[in-house]
Design an enzyme around this catalytic site. Structure first.
Site, PDB file in Angstrom:
ATOM      1  N   CYS A   2       0.881  -1.179   0.000  1.00 36.55           N
ATOM      2  CA  CYS A   2       0.000   0.000   0.000  1.00 36.55           C
ATOM      3  C   CYS A   2       0.917   1.226   0.000  1.00 36.55           C
ATOM      4  O   CYS A   2       2.126   1.116   0.108  1.00 36.55           O
ATOM      5  CB  CYS A   2      -0.852   0.026   1.260  1.00 36.55           C
ATOM      6  SG  CYS A   2      -1.856  -1.438   1.487  1.00 36.55           S
ATOM      7  N   ARG A  28       1.167   1.983  -5.907  1.00 40.72           N
ATOM      8  CA  ARG A  28       1.387   0.975  -4.852  1.00 40.72           C
ATOM      9  C   ARG A  28       0.064   0.335  -4.428  1.00 40.72           C
ATOM     10  O   ARG A  28       0.038  -0.644  -3.702  1.00 40.72           O
ATOM     11  CB  ARG A  28       2.050   1.600  -3.633  1.00 40.72           C
ATOM     12  CG  ARG A  28       3.434   2.165  -3.864  1.00 40.72           C
ATOM     13  CD  ARG A  28       3.970   2.806  -2.613  1.00 40.72           C
ATOM     14  NE  ARG A  28       4.188   1.810  -1.572  1.00 40.72           N
ATOM     15  CZ  ARG A  28       5.318   1.088  -1.465  1.00 40.72           C
ATOM     16  NH1 ARG A  28       6.294   1.265  -2.334  1.00 40.72           N
ATOM     17  NH2 ARG A  28       5.469   0.186  -0.515  1.00 40.72           N
ATOM     18  N   TRP A  76      -3.792  -1.560  -1.296  1.00 43.36           N
ATOM     19  CA  TRP A  76      -3.777  -2.765  -2.130  1.00 43.36           C
ATOM     20  C   TRP A  76      -4.199  -3.878  -1.189  1.00 43.36           C
ATOM     21  O   TRP A  76      -3.404  -4.324  -0.356  1.00 43.36           O
ATOM     22  CB  TRP A  76      -2.384  -3.017  -2.692  1.00 43.36           C
ATOM     23  CG  TRP A  76      -2.303  -4.235  -3.557  1.00 43.36           C
ATOM     24  CD1 TRP A  76      -1.949  -5.495  -3.178  1.00 43.36           C
ATOM     25  CD2 TRP A  76      -2.610  -4.319  -4.946  1.00 43.36           C
ATOM     26  NE1 TRP A  76      -2.006  -6.351  -4.227  1.00 43.36           N
ATOM     27  CE2 TRP A  76      -2.411  -5.668  -5.346  1.00 43.36           C
ATOM     28  CE3 TRP A  76      -3.014  -3.420  -5.902  1.00 43.36           C
ATOM     29  CZ2 TRP A  76      -2.602  -6.112  -6.643  1.00 43.36           C
ATOM     30  CZ3 TRP A  76      -3.213  -3.855  -7.200  1.00 43.36           C
ATOM     31  CH2 TRP A  76      -3.012  -5.182  -7.555  1.00 43.36           C
ATOM     32  N   ASN A 102       1.362   0.152   5.830  1.00 47.64           N
ATOM     33  CA  ASN A 102       1.767  -0.657   4.680  1.00 47.64           C
ATOM     34  C   ASN A 102       2.547  -1.830   5.239  1.00 47.64           C
ATOM     35  O   ASN A 102       3.523  -1.648   5.961  1.00 47.64           O
ATOM     36  CB  ASN A 102       2.654   0.125   3.712  1.00 47.64           C
ATOM     37  CG  ASN A 102       3.238  -0.798   2.639  1.00 47.64           C
ATOM     38  OD1 ASN A 102       2.556  -1.704   2.177  1.00 47.64           O
ATOM     39  ND2 ASN A 102       4.505  -0.607   2.307  1.00 47.64           N
ATOM     40  N   GLY A 103       2.100  -3.053   4.944  1.00 48.71           N
ATOM     41  CA  GLY A 103       2.794  -4.250   5.433  1.00 48.71           C
ATOM     42  C   GLY A 103       1.775  -5.314   5.797  1.00 48.71           C
ATOM     43  O   GLY A 103       0.593  -5.184   5.498  1.00 48.71           O
ATOM     44  N   GLU A 489       9.517 -21.107 -17.337  1.00 47.62           N
ATOM     45  CA  GLU A 489       9.269 -19.690 -16.991  1.00 47.62           C
ATOM     46  C   GLU A 489      10.403 -18.827 -17.553  1.00 47.62           C
ATOM     47  O   GLU A 489      10.173 -17.746 -18.090  1.00 47.62           O
ATOM     48  CB  GLU A 489       9.149 -19.528 -15.485  1.00 47.62           C
ATOM     49  CG  GLU A 489       9.035 -18.091 -14.990  1.00 47.62           C
ATOM     50  CD  GLU A 489       7.908 -17.295 -15.630  1.00 47.62           C
ATOM     51  OE1 GLU A 489       6.992 -17.897 -16.221  1.00 47.62           O
ATOM     52  OE2 GLU A 489       7.962 -16.055 -15.572  1.00 47.62           O
ATOM     53  N   LYS A 493      10.008 -15.559 -20.261  1.00 42.78           N
ATOM     54  CA  LYS A 493      10.565 -14.215 -20.049  1.00 42.78           C
ATOM     55  C   LYS A 493      11.376 -13.766 -21.263  1.00 42.78           C
ATOM     56  O   LYS A 493      11.237 -12.650 -21.746  1.00 42.78           O
ATOM     57  CB  LYS A 493      11.441 -14.216 -18.790  1.00 42.78           C
ATOM     58  CG  LYS A 493      10.659 -14.325 -17.499  1.00 42.78           C
ATOM     59  CD  LYS A 493       9.985 -13.044 -17.108  1.00 42.78           C
ATOM     60  CE  LYS A 493       8.517 -12.905 -17.198  1.00 42.78           C
ATOM     61  NZ  LYS A 493       7.565 -13.912 -17.034  1.00 42.78           N
ATOM     62  N   GLU A 496       8.964 -13.099 -24.305  1.00 41.89           N
ATOM     63  CA  GLU A 496       8.003 -11.987 -24.253  1.00 41.89           C
ATOM     64  C   GLU A 496       8.672 -10.636 -24.024  1.00 41.89           C
ATOM     65  O   GLU A 496       8.070  -9.605 -24.325  1.00 41.89           O
ATOM     66  CB  GLU A 496       6.936 -12.240 -23.194  1.00 41.89           C
ATOM     67  CG  GLU A 496       7.427 -12.220 -21.766  1.00 41.89           C
ATOM     68  CD  GLU A 496       6.279 -12.272 -20.757  1.00 41.89           C
ATOM     69  OE1 GLU A 496       5.169 -11.793 -21.035  1.00 41.89           O
ATOM     70  OE2 GLU A 496       6.501 -12.796 -19.655  1.00 41.89           O
ATOM     71  N   HIS A 512      15.732 -36.882 -28.473  1.00 45.91           N
ATOM     72  CA  HIS A 512      14.565 -37.402 -29.221  1.00 45.91           C
ATOM     73  C   HIS A 512      14.068 -36.384 -30.238  1.00 45.91           C
ATOM     74  O   HIS A 512      12.887 -36.253 -30.495  1.00 45.91           O
ATOM     75  CB  HIS A 512      13.443 -37.749 -28.230  1.00 45.91           C
ATOM     76  CG  HIS A 512      13.838 -38.799 -27.250  1.00 45.91           C
ATOM     77  ND1 HIS A 512      13.940 -40.135 -27.593  1.00 45.91           N
ATOM     78  CD2 HIS A 512      14.246 -38.700 -25.968  1.00 45.91           C
ATOM     79  CE1 HIS A 512      14.338 -40.813 -26.540  1.00 45.91           C
ATOM     80  NE2 HIS A 512      14.538 -39.972 -25.532  1.00 45.91           N
ATOM     81  N   LYS A 613      -1.112  -6.673 -19.817  1.00 48.82           N
ATOM     82  CA  LYS A 613      -0.774  -7.178 -18.482  1.00 48.82           C
ATOM     83  C   LYS A 613      -1.775  -8.239 -18.045  1.00 48.82           C
ATOM     84  O   LYS A 613      -1.419  -9.251 -17.481  1.00 48.82           O
ATOM     85  CB  LYS A 613      -0.770  -6.034 -17.457  1.00 48.82           C
ATOM     86  CG  LYS A 613      -0.441  -6.475 -16.033  1.00 48.82           C
ATOM     87  CD  LYS A 613       0.926  -7.113 -15.949  1.00 48.82           C
ATOM     88  CE  LYS A 613       1.230  -7.678 -14.582  1.00 48.82           C
ATOM     89  NZ  LYS A 613       2.482  -8.489 -14.585  1.00 48.82           N
TER      90      LYS A 613
HETATM   91  C1  AGP Z   1       3.797 -13.467 -17.820  1.00 48.72           C
HETATM   92  O1  AGP Z   1       4.994 -12.709 -17.831  1.00 48.72           O
HETATM   93  C2  AGP Z   1       2.754 -12.871 -18.748  1.00 48.72           C
HETATM   94  N1  AGP Z   1       2.521 -11.524 -18.442  1.00 48.72           N
HETATM   95  C3  AGP Z   1       1.486 -13.741 -18.848  1.00 48.72           C
HETATM   96  O2  AGP Z   1       1.880 -15.016 -19.283  1.00 48.72           O
HETATM   97  C4  AGP Z   1       0.686 -13.912 -17.537  1.00 48.72           C
HETATM   98  O3  AGP Z   1       1.410 -14.714 -16.636  1.00 48.72           O
HETATM   99  C5  AGP Z   1      -0.635 -14.630 -17.887  1.00 48.72           C
HETATM  100  O4  AGP Z   1      -1.376 -13.794 -18.741  1.00 48.72           O
HETATM  101  C6  AGP Z   1      -1.471 -14.993 -16.641  1.00 48.72           C
HETATM  102  O5  AGP Z   1      -1.825 -13.827 -15.945  1.00 48.72           O
HETATM  103  P1  AGP Z   1      -2.541 -13.999 -14.500  1.00 48.72           P
HETATM  104  O6  AGP Z   1      -1.530 -14.571 -13.565  1.00 48.72           O
HETATM  105  O7  AGP Z   1      -2.949 -12.606 -14.118  1.00 48.72           O
HETATM  106  O8  AGP Z   1      -3.709 -14.925 -14.678  1.00 48.72           O
END
Ligand code: AGP
Length: 618
Positions: A2, A28, A76, A102-103, A489, A493, A496, A512, A613
């Site tokens: 927050c 925040r 938040w 905040n915490g 993962e 990164k 994307e 394979h 996002k």
């Molecule tokens: C991850 O870096 C991406 N921004 C994307 O794959 C994200 O993880 C995915 O859209 C899921 O989002 P969520 O965790 O809000 O459901």
């Protein structure tokens, strides 16, 4: 996470400064807002509500408020949904004390049961308990600073506090433990805030408060005390305080990212705080035990998520099988339809989504619910659509993640999921209390380990990004077992954020087919987790075909790596033999690598092309 701000000054326009600061703190947290002010005729006025700053400011007439001493908060939500009642500031029974926080107070459940006998608790938050604890100490005849000190000794977890007291209208009290809090001084008064941007409109003369420090400011004076572990406290010498004043030259734009050039790098560096708050918020949360019981008694367990959340879910499947011998079926959210006919009553679905708004994941959850499955949600947003769909919700406490790339939310999800796996193991009796305590104590330190890993990984990632600056081809990221799940993962990164084609593969699978792609100088990263020392053989296979191989390994992992100019080792920090820490050791390198490659290529890592996002469409 927050945003808090507090201010006391000689003139009556403290609320104007607080509102300006809140506008800088909205990144925040922005699901509710509030202000408290002591008016010149000695009244304590609190106005607060759910919604963002602009809407609450207009609806409640915040600009009308006048007074010399005021506090403000952008929330938040972590304890309790975003409602008017749960918005900060919170007050004591007599409305004489107002607190913003905040915490995460880890022992809020026990404090709540202690207070509810003699206090009228009006919200679901941990913060409100602080106001009542101070009130309790004042009732016992202590002065305010002693009452505050006694209260702080009762709190476990993290806090940055700004507090005002009706009977001391020219004083602003504050306290700091594990959440950021900065003191600003200026001719007319003093202020505290969660971060620098909130203070820049008021002053550039700042003091970074340290853990355990608390005290008060008043026009013309600053008093800072320090709690000591034995429970007493001492006053810090005024001269030492003045020597700590730094003048900050940041622009407001730069300041809004905490001095970082992008939100993504800022959020990578926020991971220690996010892990600490997530741990503190979950470890004593009754919902964690409740969730473990639901998992223990379910016929089948499925985990569903998209993107990074799906990758966190894979880590959950790994530790559920490795630690307690339970099979968990991972499902990519958009693929749920093909499993739908098989879902029935008795199935337990763990749905992971940091935003709690991802269309694919919500569709999967709604479908599985219809077929009788129970839903546990893991999310970063209290009151999100997923939160509302679930039978039970666990929260990570990563704070808002502005960058499109999931970084601090991923590692917070992994921490939460490891805690859930271990709790389930204890509920099933597969993990005894001794083993449980050992793993939980290790996970409490994940915050420190990731801090060290980020510091070790940063220069290496920066250097590697330079090496790869002109590279436009594909690359492999190989792992076995846990390493393969981390690699997935890592590859996302790179794809994307750096727009390079990175593919994660189980290292044993390379022969394979995938190895056909390998030619001279083909980049291959190998994540050598402690469960698969045999992965060195895959490194040799790749190097023999001309690949440039980098083996990432934790400092304490002994591997027999042959002398080969095509194979280099990147030593990360030691996990001291704790496999549960390995995700936090390995992933920062790839988060940073993707970031530095993007910056070197002139891309915007916060807003990568074609991406949003939160994907709220099919
Ligand atoms: C991850 O870096 C991406 N921004 C994307 O794959 C994200 O993880 C995915 O859209 C899921 O989002 P969520 O965790 O809000 O459901």
């Amino acid at each position: 996470m927050c945003g808090i701000i507090g201010l006391t000054k000689k003139s009556e326009d403290s609320v104007k400064d607080v509102l300006r600061g809140l506008a800088m703190l909205e990144y925040r947290g922005y699901d509710s807002v509030g202000i408290a002010v002591i008016t010149n005729d000695g009244r304590l006025i609190v106005r607060k509500g759910a919604g963002d700053l602009a809407s609450v400011r207009k609806r409640l007439g915040l600009d009308e408020l006048r007074g010399r001493t005021a506090i403000g908060h952008t929330r938040w939500a972590t304890h309790g949904a975003p409602t008017d009642n749960n918005a900060h500031p919170h007050t004591d029974c007599k409305n004489e004390i107002a607190v913003v926080h905040n915490g995460v107070i880890r022992n809020y459940a026990s404090l709540r049961s202690y207070l509810e006998r003699n206090h009228e608790l009006r919200s679901e938050t941990d913060t409100e308990l602080i106001a009542h604890l101070i009130e309790e100490e004042l009732r016992n005849g202590k002065n305010f600073i002693k009452a505050l000190a006694e209260t702080l000794k009762k709190l476990e977890g993290s806090y940055a506090l700004a507090i005002i007291y009706k009977k001391e209208p020219n004083r602003l009290y504050f306290a700091k433990m594990k959440s950021p809090l900065i003191l600003g001084v200026f001719d007319e008064g003093s202020a505290v805030a969660s971060d620098i941007p909130a203070l820049l409109g008021i002053t550039r003369k700042l003091i970074m408060l340290e853990d355990g420090e608390f005290g008060y400011v008043e026009p013309g004076g600053i008093s800072i005390y320090k709690l000591v572990p034995e429970g007493s406290f001492y006053k810090i010498n005024e001269e030492n305080i003045m020597n700590r004043i730094k003048v900050v030259e940041w622009s407001p734009e730069l300041a809004s990212r905490g001095g970082y050039p992008h939100f993504m790098i800022k959020e990578i560096y926020e991971q220690p705080q996010a892990l600490s708050d997530t741990y503190n918020g979950l470890i004593e949360d009754p919902s964690l035990k409740e969730a473990s019981k639901m998992l223990s008694f379910s016929k089948r367990i499925l985990v569903v998520g998209a993107g990074t959340s799906y990758h966190a879910g894979l880590i959950f499947t790994y530790f559920m099988s490795r630690l307690i011998g339970k099979i968990v079926i991972p499902i990519i959210s958009s693929e749920f339809k093909f499993l739908e006919p098989a879902i029935s009553k008795g199935d337990l679905v763990l749905a992971i989504s940091q935003s709690g708004e991802t269309f694919d994941t919500l569709e999967a959850v709604r479908s599985f619910k219809k077929r009788g499955a129970k839903i546990i949600a893991l999310t970063n947003v209290v009151g999100s659509a997923l939160d509302r769909e679930a039978d039970l919700t666990l929260y990570i406490r990563a704070g808002p993640e502005i960058g499109v790339a999931a970084t601090k939310t991923y590692t917070s999800q992994v921490l939460a999921l490891e805690l859930l796996a271990v709790e389930t193991g204890r509920t099933l009796g597969v993990i005894d209390n001794k083993e449980y305590e050992k793993i939980v104590e290790t996970l409490e330190k994940a915050s420190n380990y990731i801090q060290d890993s980020i510091e070790v990984s940063d220069p290496v990632a920066k250097y590697m990004a330079k090496l790869m600056n002109d590279y436009k081809g594909s690359l492999y990221i190989l792992g076995r077992g846990l390493g393969h799940y981390i690699a997935k993962e890592a590859a996302l990164k790179i794809k994307e954020i750096s727009y390079l084609h990175a593919e994660a593969y189980p290292a044993g699978e390379s022969k394979h087919g995938p190895i056909a792609l390998v030619e001279k100088d083909f980049p291959v990263f190998i994540i050598a987790t402690s469960d698969s020392p045999e992965i060195v053989g895959n490194a040799i296979e790749m190097a023999a075909r001309g690949a440039n191989v980098w083996i990432l390994k934790s400092g304490d992992l002994e591997l027999e790596i042959p002398e080969d100019e095509k194979i280099r080792t990147i030593d990360l920090i030691s996990t001291d033999g704790n496999i549960v820490l390995e995700p936090f050791i390995y992933i920062p390198f790839f988060q940073l690598l993707s970031y530095y490659i993007a910056v070197a290529k002139g891309y915007n890592p916060d807003k990568p092309r074609n991406l949003a996002k939160t994907v709220t469409v099919e």
